[in-house]
Design an enzyme around this catalytic site. Structure first.
Site, PDB file in Angstrom:
ATOM      1  N   CYS A   2       0.857  -1.179   0.000  1.00 54.90           N
ATOM      2  CA  CYS A   2       0.000   0.000   0.000  1.00 54.90           C
ATOM      3  C   CYS A   2       0.900   1.238   0.000  1.00 54.90           C
ATOM      4  O   CYS A   2       1.895   1.290   0.725  1.00 54.90           O
ATOM      5  CB  CYS A   2      -0.942   0.096   1.206  1.00 54.90           C
ATOM      6  SG  CYS A   2      -2.132  -1.234   1.281  1.00 54.90           S
ATOM      7  N   ARG A  27       3.673  -0.167  -5.009  1.00 49.74           N
ATOM      8  CA  ARG A  27       3.419  -0.776  -3.702  1.00 49.74           C
ATOM      9  C   ARG A  27       2.072  -1.500  -3.646  1.00 49.74           C
ATOM     10  O   ARG A  27       1.746  -2.136  -2.646  1.00 49.74           O
ATOM     11  CB  ARG A  27       3.451   0.299  -2.608  1.00 49.74           C
ATOM     12  CG  ARG A  27       4.742   1.064  -2.553  1.00 49.74           C
ATOM     13  CD  ARG A  27       4.688   2.114  -1.474  1.00 49.74           C
ATOM     14  NE  ARG A  27       4.692   1.504  -0.172  1.00 49.74           N
ATOM     15  CZ  ARG A  27       5.778   1.228   0.542  1.00 49.74           C
ATOM     16  NH1 ARG A  27       6.962   1.541   0.052  1.00 49.74           N
ATOM     17  NH2 ARG A  27       5.690   0.664   1.712  1.00 49.74           N
ATOM     18  N   TRP A  75      -2.882  -2.519  -1.767  1.00 48.49           N
ATOM     19  CA  TRP A  75      -2.648  -3.938  -2.027  1.00 48.49           C
ATOM     20  C   TRP A  75      -3.520  -4.664  -1.011  1.00 48.49           C
ATOM     21  O   TRP A  75      -3.271  -4.590   0.194  1.00 48.49           O
ATOM     22  CB  TRP A  75      -1.167  -4.277  -1.824  1.00 48.49           C
ATOM     23  CG  TRP A  75      -0.835  -5.667  -2.274  1.00 48.49           C
ATOM     24  CD1 TRP A  75      -0.561  -6.062  -3.553  1.00 48.49           C
ATOM     25  CD2 TRP A  75      -0.719  -6.841  -1.455  1.00 48.49           C
ATOM     26  NE1 TRP A  75      -0.301  -7.416  -3.575  1.00 48.49           N
ATOM     27  CE2 TRP A  75      -0.391  -7.918  -2.312  1.00 48.49           C
ATOM     28  CE3 TRP A  75      -0.872  -7.088  -0.097  1.00 48.49           C
ATOM     29  CZ2 TRP A  75      -0.208  -9.217  -1.845  1.00 48.49           C
ATOM     30  CZ3 TRP A  75      -0.690  -8.388   0.373  1.00 48.49           C
ATOM     31  CH2 TRP A  75      -0.355  -9.431  -0.506  1.00 48.49           C
ATOM     32  N   ASN A  99      -1.733   1.805   5.943  1.00 54.61           N
ATOM     33  CA  ASN A  99      -0.899   0.726   5.403  1.00 54.61           C
ATOM     34  C   ASN A  99      -0.552  -0.162   6.586  1.00 54.61           C
ATOM     35  O   ASN A  99      -0.073   0.336   7.600  1.00 54.61           O
ATOM     36  CB  ASN A  99       0.375   1.323   4.778  1.00 54.61           C
ATOM     37  CG  ASN A  99       1.380   0.251   4.373  1.00 54.61           C
ATOM     38  OD1 ASN A  99       1.013  -0.900   4.160  1.00 54.61           O
ATOM     39  ND2 ASN A  99       2.639   0.641   4.275  1.00 54.61           N
ATOM     40  N   GLY A 100      -0.801  -1.467   6.451  1.00 62.15           N
ATOM     41  CA  GLY A 100      -0.475  -2.389   7.544  1.00 62.15           C
ATOM     42  C   GLY A 100      -1.644  -3.308   7.831  1.00 62.15           C
ATOM     43  O   GLY A 100      -2.590  -3.395   7.027  1.00 62.15           O
ATOM     44  N   GLU A 479      16.987 -17.281  -9.592  1.00 59.65           N
ATOM     45  CA  GLU A 479      16.521 -15.915  -9.838  1.00 59.65           C
ATOM     46  C   GLU A 479      15.947 -15.809 -11.256  1.00 59.65           C
ATOM     47  O   GLU A 479      14.938 -15.132 -11.466  1.00 59.65           O
ATOM     48  CB  GLU A 479      17.688 -14.935  -9.630  1.00 59.65           C
ATOM     49  CG  GLU A 479      17.421 -13.506 -10.025  1.00 59.65           C
ATOM     50  CD  GLU A 479      16.223 -12.872  -9.294  1.00 59.65           C
ATOM     51  OE1 GLU A 479      15.683 -13.476  -8.354  1.00 59.65           O
ATOM     52  OE2 GLU A 479      15.828 -11.768  -9.722  1.00 59.65           O
ATOM     53  N   LYS A 483      12.187 -14.520 -11.968  1.00 60.14           N
ATOM     54  CA  LYS A 483      11.906 -13.348 -12.804  1.00 60.14           C
ATOM     55  C   LYS A 483      10.885 -13.695 -13.868  1.00 60.14           C
ATOM     56  O   LYS A 483       9.931 -12.973 -14.110  1.00 60.14           O
ATOM     57  CB  LYS A 483      13.223 -12.912 -13.447  1.00 60.14           C
ATOM     58  CG  LYS A 483      13.504 -11.496 -13.587  1.00 60.14           C
ATOM     59  CD  LYS A 483      13.738 -10.645 -12.373  1.00 60.14           C
ATOM     60  CE  LYS A 483      13.042 -10.976 -11.122  1.00 60.14           C
ATOM     61  NZ  LYS A 483      13.450 -10.307  -9.948  1.00 60.14           N
ATOM     62  N   GLU A 486       7.235 -14.442 -12.286  1.00 64.62           N
ATOM     63  CA  GLU A 486       6.483 -13.356 -11.649  1.00 64.62           C
ATOM     64  C   GLU A 486       5.909 -12.354 -12.640  1.00 64.62           C
ATOM     65  O   GLU A 486       4.877 -11.751 -12.365  1.00 64.62           O
ATOM     66  CB  GLU A 486       7.300 -12.649 -10.561  1.00 64.62           C
ATOM     67  CG  GLU A 486       8.438 -11.814 -11.059  1.00 64.62           C
ATOM     68  CD  GLU A 486       9.165 -11.088  -9.932  1.00 64.62           C
ATOM     69  OE1 GLU A 486       8.509 -10.620  -9.000  1.00 64.62           O
ATOM     70  OE2 GLU A 486      10.404 -11.001  -9.995  1.00 64.62           O
ATOM     71  N   HIS A 502      16.489 -37.005 -11.776  1.00 63.57           N
ATOM     72  CA  HIS A 502      15.935 -37.667 -10.587  1.00 63.57           C
ATOM     73  C   HIS A 502      14.439 -37.390 -10.452  1.00 63.57           C
ATOM     74  O   HIS A 502      13.887 -37.522  -9.374  1.00 63.57           O
ATOM     75  CB  HIS A 502      16.700 -37.239  -9.335  1.00 63.57           C
ATOM     76  CG  HIS A 502      18.137 -37.658  -9.397  1.00 63.57           C
ATOM     77  ND1 HIS A 502      18.540 -38.955  -9.192  1.00 63.57           N
ATOM     78  CD2 HIS A 502      19.261 -36.963  -9.703  1.00 63.57           C
ATOM     79  CE1 HIS A 502      19.858 -39.043  -9.345  1.00 63.57           C
ATOM     80  NE2 HIS A 502      20.315 -37.835  -9.663  1.00 63.57           N
ATOM     81  N   LYS A 601       5.577  -4.294  -4.588  1.00 60.78           N
ATOM     82  CA  LYS A 601       6.944  -4.216  -4.103  1.00 60.78           C
ATOM     83  C   LYS A 601       6.896  -3.875  -2.615  1.00 60.78           C
ATOM     84  O   LYS A 601       5.899  -3.336  -2.143  1.00 60.78           O
ATOM     85  CB  LYS A 601       7.664  -3.094  -4.866  1.00 60.78           C
ATOM     86  CG  LYS A 601       9.142  -3.356  -5.017  1.00 60.78           C
ATOM     87  CD  LYS A 601       9.733  -2.382  -5.978  1.00 60.78           C
ATOM     88  CE  LYS A 601      11.216  -2.600  -6.110  1.00 60.78           C
ATOM     89  NZ  LYS A 601      11.566  -3.828  -6.812  1.00 60.78           N
TER      90      LYS A 601
HETATM   91  C1  F6R Z   1      11.099 -10.229  -7.018  1.00 65.05           C
HETATM   92  C2  F6R Z   1      11.170  -9.315  -5.910  1.00 65.05           C
HETATM   93  C3  F6R Z   1      10.896  -9.836  -4.553  1.00 65.05           C
HETATM   94  C4  F6R Z   1      11.778  -9.115  -3.516  1.00 65.05           C
HETATM   95  C5  F6R Z   1      11.394  -9.562  -2.108  1.00 65.05           C
HETATM   96  C6  F6R Z   1      12.279  -8.934  -1.059  1.00 65.05           C
HETATM   97  O1  F6R Z   1      11.462  -9.621  -8.207  1.00 65.05           O
HETATM   98  O2  F6R Z   1      11.430  -8.149  -6.068  1.00 65.05           O
HETATM   99  O3  F6R Z   1      11.071 -11.212  -4.488  1.00 65.05           O
HETATM  100  O4  F6R Z   1      13.114  -9.410  -3.769  1.00 65.05           O
HETATM  101  O5  F6R Z   1      10.063  -9.222  -1.868  1.00 65.05           O
HETATM  102  O6  F6R Z   1      12.220  -7.543  -1.131  1.00 65.05           O
HETATM  103  P1  F6R Z   1      13.326  -6.638  -0.470  1.00 65.05           P
HETATM  104  O7  F6R Z   1      14.595  -6.855  -1.232  1.00 65.05           O
HETATM  105  O8  F6R Z   1      12.810  -5.256  -0.608  1.00 65.05           O
HETATM  106  O9  F6R Z   1      13.448  -7.106   0.940  1.00 65.05           O
END
Ligand code: F6R
Length: 606
Positions: A2, A27, A75, A99-100, A479, A483, A486, A502, A601
């Site tokens: 949020c 966010r 969110w 937010n929270g 990773e 990527k 997601e 396996h 994010k």
């Molecule tokens: C994926 C992504 C997330 C963050 C995770 C941790 O692309 O961005 O998996 O890496 O939520 O976020 P931070 O680094 O902000 O703790």
């Protein structure tokens, strides 16, 4: 999660709020809303809707001369994505954004007899009701009394009917930063990108401190009413850094920023070709006598930890555990006072990582965070911090933050080795001189963008994809898979190349994309054999290796040649290819790579 913003000042608030929300949309983008004082403050008006900030803009009045208001981009946690659940929420004299998560909302509904009075399914509206219940004309006292009753994480901005031009804010755990810019007014937001256009100075609102914002100034106090001086910080980037700068999406812009982000993160920490953390005030004593290392993080940051962890294990021969923060919190910790705990986080606000760090501090005084956002909660909570200088990362999918986190872990490994005499200076100098060349190697690789983009159509038609490699390439594969899934919504998995047979190889059928990474010379032949195994079963293989060309079509269908660097450094190159591949696949599927569905994010809920 949020995004929240509040403003009061001499300028019209509506566009400041809407533009700020657009910058905070990473966010959360389930719904959006604003509230502002109308008719000289005699009442508070709300515009809100399910959908994105553009949808909100469409329902806002063209003319709105209010100079004070609050805004929210959501969110969803409590309650579905509906207009009614969008913030702001109004109850009685109180209008707020939140937010929270309020954990004791059930009890509060009972205590304040709120059944039948609520218009939404959110915990936030209950917080508004509790503040309203304590309100008898004094906003500060109402908020102070109400927060004593709330359990959980919160960041609130609150307007009170009859108090035009005033915004009140308070938080626990959930982040908020604030500032006052002469000539504009007072700002508060989840992060500074929302108001960087007006000032690059800000302070983190301390937990359980009340901020009063008025046109002519701000006042910070603790819950006993004593004035507290805000601790201002300055960011060294400006509004252009937080804009797309001609790129269609933030994600591709941020991938192109990797060379600069790497150079800015690595170069200031090198003196005489040796790692030097003196400007970060991280003393060598932090590393002396370290017996083992635990790296804690979530998602991409945790995958960066996997690469860094594998590197440290192999280079220094000391045990390294890489822990998922949300698991670490509920397991029996295996750390001691000689454990170096490294916590990695782009945002510095991920709640599980933050709580895991607090837990780790009960066992060791050696905590070091690797964080991108200055002054964030994780940076403040850890004993020491090495900031990554990646600049703001706005796309939900992390790209440049990953690379700079790996770079810092590599520097930490060198420092550990030198301090504990397990590496010699000459070898470290050789390594660092190669590390310093990485930004230009990555720059060179970006020239292959068109070739990578051409793979997107084929990838976009896939339902599953596999990423394989050994050693550091396996760590990186995780990773790569994250990527892709997601932002393209294609199911993707990473496998240690030798492990496929396996079980998972049964999933390989005609045309299944397998992205194979083969840059580690000690296992190169083995990976090639594993590739032949999937190729023989019909896989479409995209190979990343340091070979200049590959003519043998029993190995791969497409080959990306990486500029020659030592094996330990290829991950920076391969990461960029995998990020670009995911980006174009997402575009190929018609997705918005910056705002993948269901995600946000900065995950500030558990
Ligand atoms: C994926 C992504 C997330 C963050 C995770 C941790 O692309 O961005 O998996 O890496 O939520 O976020 P931070 O680094 O902000 O703790």
């Amino acid at each position: 999660m949020c995004g929240i913003i509040g403003f009061t000042g001499s300028k019209e608030a509506q566009n400041i709020l809407l533009d700020g929300l657009q910058k905070l949309e990473y966010r959360g983008y389930d719904s959006a809303g604003i509230a502002f004082f109308k008719d000289n403050g005699s009442h508070v008006s709300i515009r809100k809707t399910a959908g994105k900030v553009d949808d909100l803009r469409a329902i806002c009045d063209e003319e709105n001369n209010s100079t004070c208001g609050i805004g929210h981009t959501r969110w969803a946690t409590h309650g579905g994505v509906t207009n009614a659940n969008a913030h702001p929420h109004k109850f009685g004299n109180v209008t707020l954004i939140h937010n929270g998560i309020i954990e004791n909302y059930h009890e509060l509904i009972e205590k304040y007899n709120l059944k039948g009075q609520l218009k939404s399914d959110t915990d936030s509206e209950i917080a508004a009701a509790v503040i309203d219940a304590h309100y008898d004309g004094d906003p500060k006292e109402a908020i102070k009394a109400a927060v004593k009753e709330l359990k959980g994480a919160f960041a609130f901005c609150v307007l009170f009917k009859g108090h035009p031009g005033e915004v009140y804010a308070i938080r626990n755990v959930s982040p908020m930063v604030a500032s006052y810019a002469a000539g504009a007014g007072a700002f508060i937001a989840s992060d500074i990108t929302a108001f960087i256009e007006y000032t690059n100075r800000y302070f983190v609102l301390p937990e359980y401190h009340l901020l009063t914002m008025k046109e002519d100034g701000i006042f910070l106090e603790n819950l006993s009413g004593q004035a507290v001086e805000p601790e201002f910080m300055t960011v060294d980037w400006d509004v252009t850094t937080a804009q797309k700068g001609g790129y269609p999406y933030f994600m591709i812009k941020e991938i192109h920023e990797e060379p600069t982000a790497l150079a800015n993160t690595i170069n200031p920490r090198i003196s005489d070709l040796l790692p030097d953390f003196s400007a970060d005030e991280v003393p060598d004593s932090l590393f002396a006598g370290v017996k083992d290392i635990t790296i804690i993080a979530c998602g991409t940051a945790m995958y960066a930890g996997n690469v860094g962890g594998a590197f440290i294990r192999n280079k220094l021969g000391i045990p390294v555990t890489v822990a998922i923060a949300s698991e670490f919190r509920y397991e029996r910790p295996t750390i001691s006072k000689d454990t170096l705990v490294i916590v990695a986080s782009q945002s510095g606000e991920t709640i599980d990582t933050l709580e895991a760090l607090k837990l780790a501090k009960q066992y060791t005084d050696r905590t070091l965070s690797i964080v991108n956002v200055k002054g964030s909660s994780i940076a403040r909570e850890s004993h020491h911090v090495l900031y990554t200088h990646g600049g703001p990362e706005i796309a939900v999918a992390s790209t440049k933050a990953y690379s700079v986190q790996v770079a810092v872990l590599y520097l930490v490994a060198c420092k550990l080795g030198l301090v504990n005499n397990s590496l010699n200076e000459a070898d470290v100098r050789d390594f660092i001189s190669d590390l310093r060349n990485i930004p230009s190697m990555v720059e060179e690789l970006l020239n292959q963008e068109d070739k990578i983009a051409r793979q997107a159509d084929r990838m976009a038609n896939a339902t599953d994809a596999f990423f394989i490699g050994r050693g550091l390439d396996y760590s990186l594969s995780m990773e790569g898979a994250l990527k892709l899934k997601e932002i393209s919504y294609i199911h993707a998995e990473a496998y240690a190349a030798g492990e496929l047979k396996h079980g998972t190889i049964s999933l390989i059928t005609d045309g299944t994309p397998v992205i194979a990474i083969a840059t580690q010379q000690n296992v190169y032949g083995k990976v090639v054999s594993n590739i032949r195994e999937v190729k023989a079963r019909g896989a479409y293989v995209i190979l990343l290796s340091k070979d200049k060309v590959i003519t043998d079509n029993t190995i791969c269908d497409v080959h990306f040649s990486l500029p020659a660097v030592r094996d330990e450094l290829t991950v920076f190159e391969s990461a960029v290819i995998l990020q670009i591949l995911a980006y174009y696949t997402s575009l190929g599927k018609g997705n918005n790579p910056d705002q993948p569905r269901n995600l946000a994010k900065s995950v500030t809920v558990e």
